[in-house]
Design a protein around this motif. Sequence first.
Motif, PDB file in Angstrom:
ATOM      1  N   GLU A 101       2.122  96.075  87.056  1.00  0.00           N
ATOM      2  CA  GLU A 101       2.820  97.358  87.245  1.00  0.00           C
ATOM      3  C   GLU A 101       4.141  97.413  86.489  1.00  0.00           C
ATOM      4  O   GLU A 101       4.612  98.503  86.149  1.00  0.00           O
ATOM      5  N   MET A 102       4.755  96.263  86.210  1.00  0.00           N
ATOM      6  CA  MET A 102       6.073  96.247  85.597  1.00  0.00           C
ATOM      7  C   MET A 102       6.004  96.320  84.073  1.00  0.00           C
ATOM      8  O   MET A 102       4.987  96.010  83.463  1.00  0.00           O
ATOM      9  N   ALA A 103       7.094  96.740  83.460  1.00  0.00           N
ATOM     10  CA  ALA A 103       7.222  96.701  82.003  1.00  0.00           C
ATOM     11  C   ALA A 103       7.775  95.342  81.596  1.00  0.00           C
ATOM     12  O   ALA A 103       8.635  94.772  82.274  1.00  0.00           O
ATOM     13  N   ASP A 104       7.284  94.805  80.490  1.00  0.00           N
ATOM     14  CA  ASP A 104       7.824  93.562  79.925  1.00  0.00           C
ATOM     15  C   ASP A 104       7.749  93.685  78.412  1.00  0.00           C
ATOM     16  O   ASP A 104       8.414  94.534  77.841  1.00  0.00           O
ATOM     17  N   SER A 105       6.946  92.865  77.743  1.00  0.00           N
ATOM     18  CA  SER A 105       6.741  93.072  76.311  1.00  0.00           C
ATOM     19  C   SER A 105       6.016  94.386  76.059  1.00  0.00           C
ATOM     20  O   SER A 105       6.208  95.024  75.020  1.00  0.00           O
ATOM     21  N   TRP A 106       5.135  94.750  76.985  1.00  0.00           N
ATOM     22  CA  TRP A 106       4.360  95.980  76.893  1.00  0.00           C
ATOM     23  C   TRP A 106       4.863  96.991  77.921  1.00  0.00           C
ATOM     24  O   TRP A 106       5.627  96.644  78.832  1.00  0.00           O
ATOM     25  N   PRO A 107       4.377  98.238  77.833  1.00  0.00           N
ATOM     26  CA  PRO A 107       4.780  99.236  78.831  1.00  0.00           C
ATOM     27  C   PRO A 107       4.293  98.879  80.235  1.00  0.00           C
ATOM     28  O   PRO A 107       3.414  98.039  80.422  1.00  0.00           O
ATOM     29  N   ARG A 108       4.861  99.550  81.228  1.00  0.00           N
ATOM     30  CA  ARG A 108       4.415  99.406  82.611  1.00  0.00           C
ATOM     31  C   ARG A 108       3.006  99.977  82.740  1.00  0.00           C
ATOM     32  O   ARG A 108       2.457 100.561  81.802  1.00  0.00           O
TER      33      ARG A 108
END
Length: 498
Positions: free
Chosen positions: A27-34
Amino acid sequence: MPRIALAGFQHETNSIGVGRAGLAEFEMADSWPRLLTGAEVLSGTQGMNLPIAGFAAAAQAAGAALHPILWCAAEPSGPVTDEAFDTIAARILDGIADAAPFDGLFLDLHGAMITDSGADGEGALLERIRARTGPALPIALCLDMHANISARLVALADAICIYKTYPHLDMAETGARAWHRLSAMLAGPRPAKAFLQAPFLVPLPAQHTGAEPMRGLYAALPDSAEAHVEMAVGFTAGDTPDIGPSVIAYAPTQMQADKLACAAMRRLTAAQPHLETRLATPPEALADAQAAPPGRPVILADVQDNPGAGASSDTTGLLRALIEARVQNALLGLMHDPDLAAKAHAAGRGAVIDGALGGRSGLAGDRPFTGRFRVDALSDGQLRYTGAMYSGGTATLGPSCALHLEDTHADVTVVVTSIRTQCLDLAQFTHFGLSPSGARLIVVKSTAHFRADFEPIAARIIPVASPGLFPCDLADIALRGACRIAASRAQRIMDTSV
């Protein structure tokens, strides 16, 4: 006007990697979108180097009506929890039911997903989808070059398209290819297919397609409207019976598909003795770096502590080697340490803090580096990527900082993040006011993706054997028994070569 449903569910699983991928990680954004749902699947990925973005652009240009369901990805790690897999799979299945009737389905997957209860996440997902749609619906999907592909997945999908570059610069392009394969099936018969798995492993540093033999292997793959061959090179840290390289051939007849698959496998097998990459020891790498002429930085790749392959991104072996060698004008990124990042933010820019950096991987011999740090820059961790690999995307690093090591004879600045993220874009340094092109030496916690952005400024690139949770040497895999199946295959390869 064909009506196409599309969804994405990506994870690359390292069987000995850090943590597990739960629902929150998707669910979270990191390198990629959420996690994106509905129309935001298209708006939230538009223009990005992602398969789903490339597929959508090509399909819309051809006049297709798209029904986006869901797209999500989690940073590579240990297995995907059953709760996360079941929840996301159920949402995709519900979206398929809501989209009906439609003419075809596209899936943006990885190919190396392992769950708590199964070694073939993608195959399990396709099995559930086929139970809902039946065998008649044309299904096309994209997979990563590092996929460990099962016969089950090949049987359940009508067309599979696989990235041809590492670094993966062609992800959006691969999505567009998937649209052309799917649209051809809407207008005519489905092709025959043949699938072969290789009985050996290829270390990830050797999978770099900017060098031989990988460059030539991919250039030789047939790719026409009538027939094409897809090749995955495998992910050596995924402990699955399907670990390793494989080829899939598609052609009008079974005989043609069989011949194409056999020819591709023969080329791959012939190249196998050359698909090894020796890793330098830290002292060797630093000696070579110090001897390089000034003017452009030398890049040391901490390939075994790559969070993009499920490692912790916080081992301190190479950092200690920099200090012992008294290197000057050096940058290191990205170190994952939310506690030290929070301490730096509390102290403020310009402050000097005492603390312990990294070293929490659990690996034997790895320990935090305790020292004094000057806080040179602070950030909320939101930055735009500038390199081709993550073109159009935004990084979410969490509260982050640039810390300069004090009270040592070395001159080292470390970028510290609160979210594990692979160091593969120059913006991950320039965002903090640092100048990678002006550095003498740069350490990146990455295996090969960094090459796309860093190679143009580098005097030399040296892969280094420093401890990490992503073993890149076949001998190391076998000796450590890092993954049961991978270790067995690696040991057989070494026994044969002796």
